[in-house]
Structures are given as structure tokens and as C-alpha cells.
Design a protein around this motif. Structure first.
Motif: not given
Length: 227
Positions: A26-50
Motif C-alpha cells: 500500500v505504501g508503494y501504491a500510495f507513492n505512485k498514486f500521489r504523483k499522478q493525482a490532483d484534486e479532481k482525482t481525489y474527489i472522483q476516487l472518493s465517490v468510487a470508494s463510497a
């Protein structure tokens, strides 16, 4: 039997091992993910997580009086990429364990490995393999990849549980989970092979096409999964 393993079924050694492996993944995945994500991605992913959180709450009755459930994780994997899927799914599993007792806290590392790590990784690898084999139809690739990813998660759960009475006994009696592989593998695999993985794969195909155009970022990683 569902994919969420409760506490008391696994030895402390098993729990500690999977905590370490899952934390690294998970640590590896988070480091890779945060380099690509922006605010819009976090919002969309939050909806998908719900959405993932909700679908995991619905259980199918299976033979033997137990239950099984879909996860929504293959859909997130194909929409956002495997790194984002691992991060989002891990957060969902942590919330389920801490607030709803859906899966044990000591077994959380194992549950994260089986679902949040193994499902995205398997879906990606199978999708890429099918592409190399010349399967052009995107929907068919997604269906097959989702189906196998769910069954791999079920098989991992069955093996982890079934090994407990073989590895951890005292005076000939199991210390933790009492049923061996002869019981756990068919109990987990039959409902997943025949029902759960089929429903998961069909749902993933059905929802992926209308949703993929709304996921603006991580498109490059997503293309690496489905094409």
C-alpha cells in the motif's frame, strides 16, 4: 464464507506477516498514486470508494448457510488504475474493520492483501496477458480479468484459512481456524466461481463504459490496464 476474515481465525504470525506485506504494498501504491493525482482525482476516487464500500455490504447467501460478496474493486482498478485502486480499497477495508467490524482488526493486513492488493494486481496482469494474446474486445478482457481477480482473492482466503490447522496446533488440536484446505477451498471457490465472480465481472463491464469518460486523470495508467 466471504472475503473478510474476522479475528481469531488466523495465527498472530500470519497476521503479522500480512500486515508487513500489505503495508509495503500500500505504501508503494500510495507513492505512485500521489504523483499522478490532483484534486479532481481525489474527489472522483472518493465517490468510487463510497460505491465500493456500499457494494461490499451486500452479501449473497451461499450453500452451507454462509455468505459471499462482491467488492467493486475491479471497477475502480479499470477506471483509475491499480495504484489508485489499492489505496482506495485499503481505506475502505480499514473503515469497515474499525467502524463496522466487517473483518478483524488483527486480520486487517490479510484482508487488505487479499482484496486491495491481489485483486487490482491480478486484474492488471490478466488484462495485459489477454492483450498480448490478441484479444481485442475491451469488454471481454474486462469481464475475464475481473472474474479471475475475484477468484484469486477467494483462493488466497481459502488457503490462508485452510493452512491454519496444519501449521498451528496444540496437543493435536487447531489453535485457530479448525477447517483444513479440503473444506476451505471448495467452500470459498464454488460460490465465487459460479456466482460472485460472475456478478462482479458483469457489473464491472456494465458500469465501466459509461463511467470511464468521466474519469479525467490517470487515463494513461488506465489505458495500460485495459488496452
Amino acid at each position: 464464507m466471504n472475503l473478510h476474515i474476522p479475528d481469531g481465525y488466523l495465527s498472530p504470525q500470519t497476521c503479522a506477516t500480512f500486515y508487513a506485506v500489505s503495508a509495503a504494498a500500500v505504501g508503494y501504491a500510495f507513492n505512485k498514486f500521489r504523483k499522478q493525482a490532483d484534486e479532481k482525482t481525489y474527489i472522483q476516487l472518493s465517490v468510487a470508494s463510497a460505491f465500493t464500500f456500499i457494494v461490499m455490504m451486500f452479501n449473497f447467501p451461499v450453500v452451507g448457510g454462509s455468505s459471499a460478496h462482491i467488492t467493486g474493486i475491479p471497477l475502480i482498478t479499470f477506471l483509475f488504475g491499480p495504484m489508485a485502486s489499492t489505496v482506495a480499497s485499503s481505506v475502505v477495508l480499514i473503515i469497515q474493520a474499525l467502524l463496522f467490524r466487517d473483518g478483524g482488526i488483527l486480520a486487517l493486513g490479510t484482508n487488505i492483501f487479499n482484496m486491495a492488493v491481489a485483486i487490482p494486481l491480478t486484474a492488471v496482469l490478466i488484462s495485459k496477458l489477454l492483450e498480448k494474446l490478441g484479444l481485442k474486445n475491451e469488454k471481454v478482457r474486462i469481464f475475464i480479468s475481473s472474474y479471475f481477480a475475484m477468484n484469486i482473492a477467494a483462493l488466497l482466503t481459502a488457503i490462508e484459512l485452510g493452512l491454519q490447522p496444519l501449521l498451528f496446533t496444540k496437543a493435536g488440536k487447531p489453535l485457530y481456524f479448525m477447517y483444513d484446505l479440503k473444506t476451505t477451498i471448495p467452500a470459498m471457490m464454488i460460490p465465487h466461481l459460479l456466482v460472485v465472480a460472475v456478478v462482479e465481472a458483469a457489473m464491472t463491464v456494465l458500469l465501466y463504459s459509461p463511467l470511464k469518460n468521466f474519469v479525467a486523470i490517470n487515463a494513461e495508467e488506465r489505458r495500460g490496464v485495459v488496452s
